[in-house]
Design an enzyme around this catalytic site. Structure first.
Site, PDB file in Angstrom:
ATOM      1  N   LYS A   1      18.189  -0.609  -0.312  1.00 57.29           N
ATOM      2  CA  LYS A   1      17.397   0.490   0.239  1.00 57.29           C
ATOM      3  C   LYS A   1      16.803   0.024   1.566  1.00 57.29           C
ATOM      4  O   LYS A   1      16.097  -0.997   1.611  1.00 57.29           O
ATOM      5  CB  LYS A   1      16.274   0.812  -0.739  1.00 57.29           C
ATOM      6  CG  LYS A   1      16.131   2.282  -1.084  1.00 57.29           C
ATOM      7  CD  LYS A   1      15.119   2.440  -2.202  1.00 57.29           C
ATOM      8  CE  LYS A   1      14.657   3.870  -2.304  1.00 57.29           C
ATOM      9  NZ  LYS A   1      13.573   4.026  -3.269  1.00 57.29           N
TER      10      LYS A   1
HETATM   11  O1  G3P Z   1      11.619   6.186  -4.852  1.00 56.98           O
HETATM   12  C1  G3P Z   1      10.931   6.830  -3.850  1.00 56.98           C
HETATM   13  C2  G3P Z   1      10.196   8.084  -4.237  1.00 56.98           C
HETATM   14  O2  G3P Z   1      10.799   8.718  -5.304  1.00 56.98           O
HETATM   15  C3  G3P Z   1       8.708   7.949  -4.306  1.00 56.98           C
HETATM   16  O3  G3P Z   1       8.072   9.052  -4.895  1.00 56.98           O
HETATM   17  O4  G3P Z   1       6.087  10.125  -5.882  1.00 56.98           O
HETATM   18  O5  G3P Z   1       5.793   8.048  -4.495  1.00 56.98           O
HETATM   19  O6  G3P Z   1       6.403  10.203  -3.440  1.00 56.98           O
HETATM   20  P1  G3P Z   1       6.497   9.368  -4.664  1.00 56.98           P
END
Ligand code: G3P
Length: 230
Positions: free
Chosen positions: A97
């Site tokens: 990533k």
């Molecule tokens: O993996 C990255 C992403 O899904 C993060 O989500 O909830 O921290 O915006 P969030």
């Protein structure tokens, strides 16, 4: 994991689990619910309990039959490349990533030329997604929940990226990220997103419906009245 192909699915939206929690990953993998895992430094910090991050990636990759995203933390392309190569060497399931920056795109192009899978993350606009596909990204991760959080429309971005990629036959997979609730998953599938990465809590919610629970209760009550065994 044993997979019985009862019916044929030409191409279904892949479901990844968005976590580094080994217990949740094991539960979802054993139920055959997931096609891969995504992590990020925040999720790792939450789940690691001091354990070595590389060891956690290795354990996740052993558990799951599919791509496991491991994120670099360097900000310049050379550091991203060095970290990416080290992470990719841990297990064939590991996908690197990288953030959607100029250096991230440079690292993406190079890693792909070395046949290492790349997930370009922190995507918030269609132009970013276009550039990631041109850099050969395996996956693009648009963060829909974080766009919703700032009163923007996260799912509209998915529809725009879908159209752009389809216009040019770009094979970068749209990986809907920052999913907050089942409706994001429904819309992602309706729009033809390739994958959605889902926090464990939302994954369990996908299976639940109060009418299912009430239905089971009523059926069991009626069955009991027959006094028989199967
Ligand atoms: O993996 C990255 C992403 O899904 C993060 O989500 O909830 O921290 O915006 P969030």
């Amino acid at each position: 994991m044993i997979f019985f192909p009862f019916n044929s699915i030409a191409y279904a939206m892949k479901i990844f689990l968005d976590t580094a929690d080994l217990k949740d990953i094991r539960r979802a993998a054993e139920a055959g619910l997931i096609d891969g895992v995504t992590t990020n430094p925040t999720l790792l910090a939450r789940a690691s309990g001091g354990e070595d991050a590389k060891e956690i990636f290795r354990q996740i990759a052993e558990m799951v039959d599919g791509p496991v995203s491991a994120e670099v933390v360097g900000l310049d392309a050379d550091t991203m490349l060095a970290e990416g190569r080290r992470l990719a060497a841990l297990h064939p399931n590991i996908v690197i990533k990288v953030p959607l920056t100029e250096d991230g795109l440079k690292a993406c192009r190079q890693l792909r030329s070395e046949d290492i899978g790349v997930n370009v993350t922190l995507c918030f606009s269609p132009t970013q997604a276009l550039l990631a596909a041109k850099a050969g990204a395996t996956f693009i991760s648009p963060f829909v929940g974080r766009l919703d959080d700032i009163s923007s429309d996260g799912m509209q971005l998915i529809s725009q990226i879908r159209q752009i990629y389809d216009n040019y036959g770009m094979d970068t997979e749209i990986l809907v990220a920052s999913v907050r609730h089942p409706q994001h998953v429904v819309e992602a599938a309706l729009m033809g997103a390739d994958c959605a990465t889902i926090p464990p809590k939302v994954l369990w919610q996908l299976m639940k419906h109060p009418l299912t629970d009430l239905g089971i209760e009523a059926f069991l009550e009626d069955w009991k009245s027959m006094g028989q065994e199967l």
